[in-house]
Motif scaffolding. Structure first.
Motif, PDB file in Angstrom:
ATOM      1  N   GLN A   1      46.776  27.712 -33.347  1.00 53.71           N
ATOM      2  CA  GLN A   1      47.483  28.351 -34.471  1.00 53.71           C
ATOM      3  C   GLN A   1      46.556  28.696 -35.632  1.00 53.71           C
ATOM      4  O   GLN A   1      46.549  29.834 -36.109  1.00 53.71           O
ATOM      5  CB  GLN A   1      48.614  27.444 -34.946  1.00 53.71           C
ATOM      6  CG  GLN A   1      49.644  27.212 -33.861  1.00 53.71           C
ATOM      7  CD  GLN A   1      50.481  26.004 -34.171  1.00 53.71           C
ATOM      8  OE1 GLN A   1      51.337  26.060 -35.045  1.00 53.71           O
ATOM      9  NE2 GLN A   1      50.228  24.909 -33.491  1.00 53.71           N
TER      10      GLN A   1
ATOM     11  N   ASP B   1      44.906  32.709 -36.966  1.00 49.39           N
ATOM     12  CA  ASP B   1      44.981  33.246 -38.337  1.00 49.39           C
ATOM     13  C   ASP B   1      43.644  33.828 -38.758  1.00 49.39           C
ATOM     14  O   ASP B   1      43.565  34.840 -39.441  1.00 49.39           O
ATOM     15  CB  ASP B   1      45.303  32.110 -39.322  1.00 49.39           C
ATOM     16  CG  ASP B   1      46.797  31.915 -39.443  1.00 49.39           C
ATOM     17  OD1 ASP B   1      47.523  32.752 -38.908  1.00 49.39           O
ATOM     18  OD2 ASP B   1      47.205  30.919 -40.072  1.00 49.39           O
TER      19      ASP B   1
ATOM     20  N   ASP C   1      53.441  20.459 -33.355  1.00 49.63           N
ATOM     21  CA  ASP C   1      52.081  20.946 -33.147  1.00 49.63           C
ATOM     22  C   ASP C   1      51.676  20.732 -31.679  1.00 49.63           C
ATOM     23  O   ASP C   1      51.129  21.629 -31.027  1.00 49.63           O
ATOM     24  CB  ASP C   1      51.148  20.173 -34.100  1.00 49.63           C
ATOM     25  CG  ASP C   1      49.805  20.858 -34.230  1.00 49.63           C
ATOM     26  OD1 ASP C   1      49.734  22.062 -33.915  1.00 49.63           O
ATOM     27  OD2 ASP C   1      48.832  20.195 -34.635  1.00 49.63           O
TER      28      ASP C   1
ATOM     29  N   LEU D   1      53.427  23.266 -29.479  1.00 47.14           N
ATOM     30  CA  LEU D   1      52.898  24.633 -29.572  1.00 47.14           C
ATOM     31  C   LEU D   1      51.515  24.776 -28.940  1.00 47.14           C
ATOM     32  O   LEU D   1      51.128  25.848 -28.504  1.00 47.14           O
ATOM     33  CB  LEU D   1      52.864  25.094 -31.035  1.00 47.14           C
ATOM     34  CG  LEU D   1      54.247  25.301 -31.656  1.00 47.14           C
ATOM     35  CD1 LEU D   1      54.147  25.583 -33.148  1.00 47.14           C
ATOM     36  CD2 LEU D   1      55.025  26.420 -30.968  1.00 47.14           C
ATOM     37  N   GLU D   2      50.785  23.685 -28.888  1.00 47.75           N
ATOM     38  CA  GLU D   2      49.459  23.743 -28.265  1.00 47.75           C
ATOM     39  C   GLU D   2      49.537  23.527 -26.744  1.00 47.75           C
ATOM     40  O   GLU D   2      48.567  23.733 -26.031  1.00 47.75           O
ATOM     41  CB  GLU D   2      48.526  22.676 -28.874  1.00 47.75           C
ATOM     42  CG  GLU D   2      48.161  22.892 -30.339  1.00 47.75           C
ATOM     43  CD  GLU D   2      47.236  24.081 -30.578  1.00 47.75           C
ATOM     44  OE1 GLU D   2      46.389  24.366 -29.707  1.00 47.75           O
ATOM     45  OE2 GLU D   2      47.374  24.743 -31.632  1.00 47.75           O
TER      46      GLU D   2
ATOM     47  N   ARG E   1      52.559  27.396 -25.851  1.00 50.47           N
ATOM     48  CA  ARG E   1      51.557  28.426 -26.132  1.00 50.47           C
ATOM     49  C   ARG E   1      52.085  29.871 -26.069  1.00 50.47           C
ATOM     50  O   ARG E   1      51.784  30.668 -26.957  1.00 50.47           O
ATOM     51  CB  ARG E   1      50.398  28.271 -25.137  1.00 50.47           C
ATOM     52  CG  ARG E   1      49.112  27.924 -25.819  1.00 50.47           C
ATOM     53  CD  ARG E   1      48.047  27.699 -24.789  1.00 50.47           C
ATOM     54  NE  ARG E   1      47.884  26.305 -24.465  1.00 50.47           N
ATOM     55  CZ  ARG E   1      47.452  25.841 -23.294  1.00 50.47           C
ATOM     56  NH1 ARG E   1      47.147  26.675 -22.315  1.00 50.47           N
ATOM     57  NH2 ARG E   1      47.315  24.555 -23.095  1.00 50.47           N
TER      58      ARG E   1
ATOM     59  N   VAL F   1      53.395  30.893 -29.299  1.00 56.37           N
ATOM     60  CA  VAL F   1      52.366  31.154 -30.321  1.00 56.37           C
ATOM     61  C   VAL F   1      51.771  32.546 -30.103  1.00 56.37           C
ATOM     62  O   VAL F   1      51.627  33.331 -31.044  1.00 56.37           O
ATOM     63  CB  VAL F   1      51.245  30.082 -30.263  1.00 56.37           C
ATOM     64  CG1 VAL F   1      50.136  30.406 -31.267  1.00 56.37           C
ATOM     65  CG2 VAL F   1      51.808  28.700 -30.519  1.00 56.37           C
TER      66      VAL F   1
ATOM     67  N   LYS G   1      54.287  35.278 -31.148  1.00 55.81           N
ATOM     68  CA  LYS G   1      54.399  35.402 -32.611  1.00 55.81           C
ATOM     69  C   LYS G   1      53.145  36.070 -33.170  1.00 55.81           C
ATOM     70  O   LYS G   1      53.219  36.910 -34.074  1.00 55.81           O
ATOM     71  CB  LYS G   1      54.566  34.008 -33.253  1.00 55.81           C
ATOM     72  CG  LYS G   1      55.931  33.435 -33.057  1.00 55.81           C
ATOM     73  CD  LYS G   1      56.876  33.891 -34.177  1.00 55.81           C
ATOM     74  CE  LYS G   1      58.314  33.706 -33.783  1.00 55.81           C
ATOM     75  NZ  LYS G   1      59.219  34.770 -34.056  1.00 55.81           N
ATOM     76  N   ALA G   2      51.982  35.675 -32.619  1.00 57.44           N
ATOM     77  CA  ALA G   2      50.720  36.241 -33.124  1.00 57.44           C
ATOM     78  C   ALA G   2      50.683  37.742 -32.861  1.00 57.44           C
ATOM     79  O   ALA G   2      50.285  38.538 -33.716  1.00 57.44           O
ATOM     80  CB  ALA G   2      49.536  35.553 -32.449  1.00 57.44           C
TER      81      ALA G   2
END
Ligand code: NAD
Length: 564
Positions: free
Chosen positions: A8, A12, A70, A73-74, A79, A82, A85-86
């Protein structure tokens, strides 16, 4: 990076270019040691020595997720969420115009948790090679070099001239622009003396700067000490006390030639001889205004864009009598204020507004023909890549200002500046000024955020319910080709700026012209002068003289030459 920092936070940085300060980079495991700048060399040597001796520093090898969310999501299960969304965030920010972040995302998705690092690096290298050779990449690299060039320049090419040192400046007028200018200068360590005609106006100027620093304080971009320090750099006055010691004065009072000339003359009397006075006028002649100054060589234009704290461009306008020293001083001050300077010659609208106005004026003609406001704006943002469409932009600038400047253009540039009847109707309504009074083509809430198109605008302008129908290609071409046409005149005939690169830099920094297209003139080159002239001629036949191709553009088409 994802291996050490986790998916995450690394996305960014990789996709959005977010930066970390040194402390956070160390905490995240991206940096081995933090050193004070004074002892950097010693510490680096010590570190290298330890490495040579085989005493490797402890380094985080793998990211350890914290907490349930966390960890989820990892995990292989979380994943995909994530990544989804990214991708959505990249598409929202880039509208899909930039292939590199999407390619980076693909590479990470593919290689995350590969046990074979060599193979992962190969996938990364292949991805890099694919996006490094695109036209878009070349345009962005060119832009980088244009910006690097500015760092090395003095603003006066071919002449060896030193700028005067600047430690303190005066700002006349603490309004929207003056308050912003005071903020940006003090933020970069310059002492600012703000002068206005009422205490209330000065208080507003202070509040403007204070609220911006408060935001930084809240986000921990400033310490309390730095906040206080910046505030202390700004002082206010109703008279000229303290002006004798100032190195530069920037004028940002009402847009009225007579008042400006008289205030500039009065100011010069209270300043030292080599103090440079700069005007932030957006539409008046700098050479004419210089007549108010007893020594016009110390007078120059310094055109900031609104909002000053966000907009990166400053046009520096060289009047007929402006000295090299005055230009170099303002060029250097602009860079110190963290802005990008482009030196231009005096002329209606200088460079950026002159090129932008045909687009805004054309939007009014398109509206007259039954276009849907938000549809046209969307074409420009989603299909061409501008940060906002022409109607939203007019709201930002102020509808009254747009119309006033349009009239100035018509007077100075003649019949080729056609003004739609709608513009005249719009000018009649002093209630509809754009974002500044919450009512323009769009409606705005109390916090100044646009909500939706104000549907009453059509009836107010005597238009039937819009039927839409204009194609994206035509809506975009009618605006952009006119901009190219005007740019050819400004660059080649009136020599408002010296090079195509400066013109592109100004348009990217001043209007957000899509950087991935390399700027207006690089885009024109990609279309070819022949095509541009042919299209303009067709539009001119159908729609009016405003599309008539300029002599220089026709010559370019005939000789098959380009801007670059
Ligand atoms: N607002 C913009 O988008 C924008 C963008 C670029 C340039 N400009 C130019 O900047 C200048 C200022 O615009 P603004 O939007 O900040 O206006 P503003 O009305 O917000 O501020 C003007 C300020 O000047 C003060 N003032 C008037 N006469 C004065 C005098 N004799 N001495 C000292 N102060 C005086 C007023 O009290 C007011 O506080 C104008 O020339 C405008 O064309 C504006």
């Amino acid at each position: 990076m994802p291996r050490i920092m986790g998916l995450q936070s690394s996305l960014d940085i990789i996709l959005a270019g977010k930066s970390l300060d040194a402390k956070r980079a160390k905490k995240k495991g991206l940096v081995d040691v933090l050193a004070n700048p004074n002892t950097l060399e010693d510490e680096a040597l010590l570190f290298a020595q330890k490495m040579v001796e085989g005493k490797k520093p402890k380094r985080k090898k793998k990211y350890a997720p914290k907490g349930f969310m966390d960890s989820f999501l990892e995990s292989p299960l979380g994943r995909p969420l994530v990544f989804k969304k990214a991708r959505e965030a990249v598409m929202k920010n880039s509208k899909g115009f930039y292939p590199a972040p999407l390619k980076a995302l693909d590479v990470i998705k593919k290689t995350y948790n590969y046990s074979n690092r060599e193979r992962a690096l190969l996938v990364e290298a292949q991805g890099f090679c694919e996006v490094a050779v695109t036209e878009i990449s070349k345009h962005l690299i060119n832009l980088f070099y244009l910006l690097e060039d500015v760092k090395k320049q003095s603003g006066v090419p071919g002449v060896n001239v030193d700028p005067y040192p600047v430690n303190s400046i005066g700002v006349l007028g603490a309004g929207v622009m003056g308050g912003g200018i005071a903020y940006v200068a003090a933020d970069k360590g310059v002492f600012v003396r703000m002068k206005d005609i009422t205490n209330d106006a000065i208080a507003k100027g202070f509040d403007h700067a204070k609220s911006l620093w408060k935001k930084k304080l809240k986000r921990r971009r400033l310490t309390k000490y730095e906040f206080e320090n910046r505030m202390a750099r700004v002082s206010g006055t109703l008279d000229y006390s303290g002006f004798k010691g100032l190195d530069v004065v920037i004028e940002a009072i009402v847009e009225d030639m007579k008042i400006k000339q008289s205030v500039i003359g009065e100011t010069a009397k209270h300043c030292k001889d080599n103090c440079v006075i700069a005007t932030n006028t957006s539409s008046l002649s700098v050479t004419e205004m210089a007549k108010g100054h007893p020594n016009p060589k110390n007078f120059v234009g310094m055109h900031f864009f609104n909002p000053v704290d966000k907009m990166p461009l400053v046009e520096i306008i060289r009047g007929e009598h402006t000295s090299d020293e005055a230009v170099a001083t303002i060029y250097s001050l602009t860079k110190r204020m963290g802005k990008t300077p482009v030196v231009v010659k005096d002329g209606p609208g200088f460079l950026v507004n002159r090129l932008l106005l045909p687009l805004l004026a054309e939007a009014m003609f398109i509206l007259e023909e039954g276009a849907v406001i938000e549809e046209v704006d969307r074409y420009y943002t989603h299909n061409f890549g501008m940060p906002m469409g022409p109607f939203r932009l007019m709201d930002e600038v102020g509808l009254d200002v747009c119309i006033k400047v349009l009239k100035i253009f018509q007077e100075s540039l003649g019949e080729r500046i056609e003004v739609s009847e709608l513009s005249k109707k719009l000018a009649a309504n002093s209630e509809r000024l754009g974002r500044k009074n919450g009512k323009g083509f769009y409606l705005y809430d109390e916090r100044g955020r646009d909500t939706q198109v104000d549907e009453t605008v059509y009836a107010e302008l005597g238009l039937p319910k819009p039927k839409g129908g204009i194609s994206s290609k035509e809506a975009i071409e009618r605006g952009i080709l006119q901009m190219i046409n005007e740019a050819a005149r400004a660059l080649k005939e009136d020599k408002i700026c010296e090079t195509a690169g400066e013109c592109d830099l100004a348009m990217i920094m001043g209007t957000g012209f899509p950087p991935f297209r390399g700027g207006l003139l690089r885009y024109a080159d990609s279309l070819g002068a022949e095509y541009v002239v042919q299209q303009l001629e067709e539009y001119a036949q159908r729609l009016g003289i405003r599309f008539k191709p300029s002599e220089s553009l026709v010559a370019m088409a005939n000789n098959k030459t380009t801007f670059y």
